[in-house]
Design an enzyme around this catalytic site. Structure first.
Site, mmCIF file in Angstrom:
data_model
loop_
_atom_site.group_PDB
_atom_site.id
_atom_site.type_symbol
_atom_site.label_atom_id
_atom_site.label_comp_id
_atom_site.label_asym_id
_atom_site.label_seq_id
_atom_site.Cartn_x
_atom_site.Cartn_y
_atom_site.Cartn_z
ATOM 1 N N ASP A 273 0.850 -1.172 0.000
ATOM 2 C CA ASP A 273 0.000 0.000 0.000
ATOM 3 C C ASP A 273 0.895 1.234 0.000
ATOM 4 O O ASP A 273 2.044 1.177 0.440
ATOM 5 C CB ASP A 273 -0.911 -0.016 1.230
ATOM 6 C CG ASP A 273 -2.085 0.935 1.088
ATOM 7 O OD1 ASP A 273 -2.234 1.536 0.013
ATOM 8 O OD2 ASP A 273 -2.850 1.072 2.063
ATOM 9 N N ASP B 140 -2.936 7.463 -4.128
ATOM 10 C CA ASP B 140 -4.191 8.000 -4.623
ATOM 11 C C ASP B 140 -4.781 9.052 -3.693
ATOM 12 O O ASP B 140 -4.458 9.104 -2.503
ATOM 13 C CB ASP B 140 -5.211 6.878 -4.849
ATOM 14 C CG ASP B 140 -5.411 6.010 -3.611
ATOM 15 O OD1 ASP B 140 -4.402 5.585 -3.020
ATOM 16 O OD2 ASP B 140 -6.573 5.771 -3.235
#
Length: 644
Positions: A89, A124
């Site tokens: 991640d 993001d």
């Protein structure tokens, strides 16, 4: 190459294999979250418990002195001591929630690539559920830009994770998924759902997942970010999730709580050793309670992770056994929020129906009113409507036993007077009594309010269809069944039920002869003009297409109806009886469902074989691995030239 291959499926739920350069992963799969700064359970122990993949936070590693240098020098897999695939991640969620993560997209992407991450995630822009539409649109646009620039930095032996956002604007989420899919083959987490999970707004999580599935090609791996509680796994898999990540095993353990397949419970509330993990074979409840806090947390984390991984194995088993719907319906009654989410799933049939199986090997069990909203019941009712009015009159038996012909006599005037059993599934004529799920369903007696209401509606529909020629009776007078007559009528009705009126006429036009079992009276084979055109499957009461039947269907219909079209490389092998694999399919009837009988043809519409579809028509055009059609009968290669 990272690719999903479907091995078994039931509607949107799919059990399969995720192919990676570091080996295969059985899906659906759970990735435990591993934080090397807080090594509660080591990766080797996770592997022993059944973890096939891990997920770790690249931002944490990149900002931790010592870890960063080791990761760059030794590689991520050596650092963690795990040889299977590892996803990283980016830290974007931590940046949004805590404000302590600061990174440029390409900086964190390049770091993930440098340390050998198998699945690299962009940095993001996180979208909260309550963000206004304009803010969501800006975030989606920016994330798409970040995906495009990251794709140029990720080598071919890795895959880029492109989170699908949309908040509660599900049309935007669907649009986001579609726009990302256009960029190339990507791995798609469903983003922004952790706040919804924490608030038990499971219905919105399911809607977000379904919107994502609508926007993506069916071959894309779908990951539900942050949905780490085992009680939610079955429902999410039924809505199309392939992957999950979980830090819940550690978070709950730190709170002194254990995960169960149905919820969670504090260790001080337990009245005995829980049965769901092997931890309690080694320790008593008293021993665990009296442990030092750090050791107790580790033991509870082991329990929680084992429960989570076992639940995923149970889900895979349920998909293979075609019992995932019953499994979910039992699970969702553990919490009202889960039941609301299940109803939200059933409220979107347009997403589910294109992937609904044609039939199943297992009986349909009624577990509550929601059962009658399943896609399989919708499909059955659609097929019943194909039959229309059968004869001049009907005798309807409310809650009649199934199969009807086994328990009640043949009425005078059959088939002009057609007997129906009116069940919660609808008014079922005796001529399709063997078709799934007519005789392959179990309902409680006496019926609940919903079942009784459905029977009443079925009687009204029958009276409307037949006018004054519909008689309602618990029993009726008649004689022994004429099995020759009954099975001839069944042969015709099942063909309409399964293939539609025009196709059925093409299949059965000519001198009809039926073969049925003398011991059971059930239809087995259908011959027309001396040719064996159809065989009836005992398990679901539907036809298997024989080559002679395939030729009839082929002559009577235009492409692409019923067709799976293969390329010239595959055609000679399919004509010899080899199965059809998805990479060789160049087109397919979009109406094909998994389990349908299909025609396998070449690119100029020469019939090669007949078989049973294992994927939907849309799926066949997208998957790059796996079987598309199980070939049952085939032509000689010498007969494949010369057109139709």
């Amino acid at each position: 190459m990272f690719e999903i291959e479907v091995r078994a499926r039931d509607s949107l739920a799919r059990q399969g294999v995720f192919h990676t350069p570091r080996g295969t992963v059985e899906t659906p799969a759970l990735m435990p979250v591993y934080n090397p700064n807080i090594p509660l359970i080591e990766p080797g122990e996770m592997r022993r418990l059944g973890a096939q993949m891990l997920i770790t936070n690249a931002y944490i590693i990149s900002r931790t002195p010592g870890l960063r240098e080791r990761a760059l020098r030794e590689g991520l897999h050596a650092l963690l001591g795990f040889e299977g695939p590892i996803m990283t991640d980016s830290g974007a969620f931590q940046s949004h929630v805590y404000g302590d993560a600061r990174a440029e997209n390409l900086e964190i992407v390049d770091f993930q690539v440098a340390v050998g991450s198998d699945i690299v995630t962009i940095f993001d822009v996180f979208v909260e559920p309550d963000f206004p539409r304009e803010e969501v649109e800006r975030a989606i646009s920016e994330n798409r830009r970040r995906v495009r620039e990251a794709m140029e930095r990720v080598p071919e032996d890795r895959i880029l994770a492109a989170p699908v956002h949309g908040g509660l604007h599900h049309d935007l989420r669907e649009e986001c998924a579609r726009s990302l899919a256009e960029l190339g083959y990507l791995y798609h987490p469903v983003g922004g759902v952790v706040p919804l999970m924490e608030q038990y707004r499971f219905d919105q999580v399911i809607k977000a997942l379904l919107a994502t599935k609508r926007g993506l090609p069916p071959d894309r791996p779908v990951h539900l970010f942050g949905a780490g509680h085992p009680m939610f796994f079955p429902l999410a898999v039924l809505a199309g999730a392939d992957f999950f990540d979980s830090a819940s095993y550690a978070k709950f353990a730190k709170q002194g709580r254990i995960l169960t397949p149905w919820g969670s419970q504090h260790i001080n509330e337990l009245k005995g050793e829980p049965p769901w993990s092997s931890v309690w074979d080694r320790y008593t409840l008293r021993e665990v309670r009296e442990m030092p806090e750090g050791e107790r947390t580790r033991i509870l984390a082991l329990h929680n992770l084992e429960v989570s991984l076992r639940e995923m194995r149970e889900i895979r088993r349920a998909i293979r056994e075609e019992s995932i719907w019953e499994y979910v319906e039992m699970k969702v009654r553990a919490h009202p929020a889960l039941l609301s989410a299940y109803r939200a799933l059933l409220g979107e049939p347009e997403t589910l129906m294109p992937y609904e199986n044609s039939s199943r090997r297992r009986a349909l069990f009624y577990t509550g009113p929601e059962t009658l909203r399943r896609p399989s019941v919708r499909l059955f009712r659609e097929r019943l409507r194909r039959l229309g009015r059968l004869g001049r009159g009907a005798i309807a038996v409310p809650h009649g036993p199934m199969p009807l012909s086994k328990f009640l006599p043949m009425p005078e005037g059959f088939p002009e007077v057609m007997p129906y059993s009116v069940t919660p599934l609808g008014p079922i004529p005796v001529v399709v009594e063997d078709c799934y799920p007519a005789s392959q369903s179990l309902f409680p007696w006496p019926p609940d309010r919903t079942s009784a209401r459905e029977v009443e509606e079925g009687i009204k529909a029958l009276v409307e269809l037949y006018g004054g020629n519909a008689e309602i009776a618990d029993e009726y007078e008649g004689g022994e069944w004429d099995l020759d007559r009954l099975n001839e009528e069944k042969a015709r009705a099942i063909a309409v039920f399964q293939f539609g009126k025009g196709a059925a006429e093409a299949l059965l036009d000519g001198d009809l002869r039926v073969v049925y079992s003398r011991s059971t009276g059930k239809l087995r084979n259908v011959y027309v003009d001396g040719e064996h055109v159809l065989s009836l499957r005992a398990a679901d009461g539907l036809y298997t297409l024989k080559l002679a039947g395939g030729r009839r269907l082929h002559r009577a219909t235009d492409p692409p109806r019923f067709r799976v079209i293969v390329n010239e490389e595959s055609a000679p092998f399919n004509a010899e009886g080899r199965n059809v694999f998805a990479p060789f399919v160049v087109d397919a009837d979009p109406g094909i469902r998994p389990g349908d009988e299909v025609l396998v043809v070449d690119e100029v519409d020469n019939l090669l074989a007949v078989g049973r579809a294992l994927l939907s028509g849309r799926e066949m055009l997208h998957f790059r691995r796996g079987m598309a059609v199980n070939v049952k009968d085939h032509v000689s290669p010498r007969t494949t030239k010369g057109g139709r």
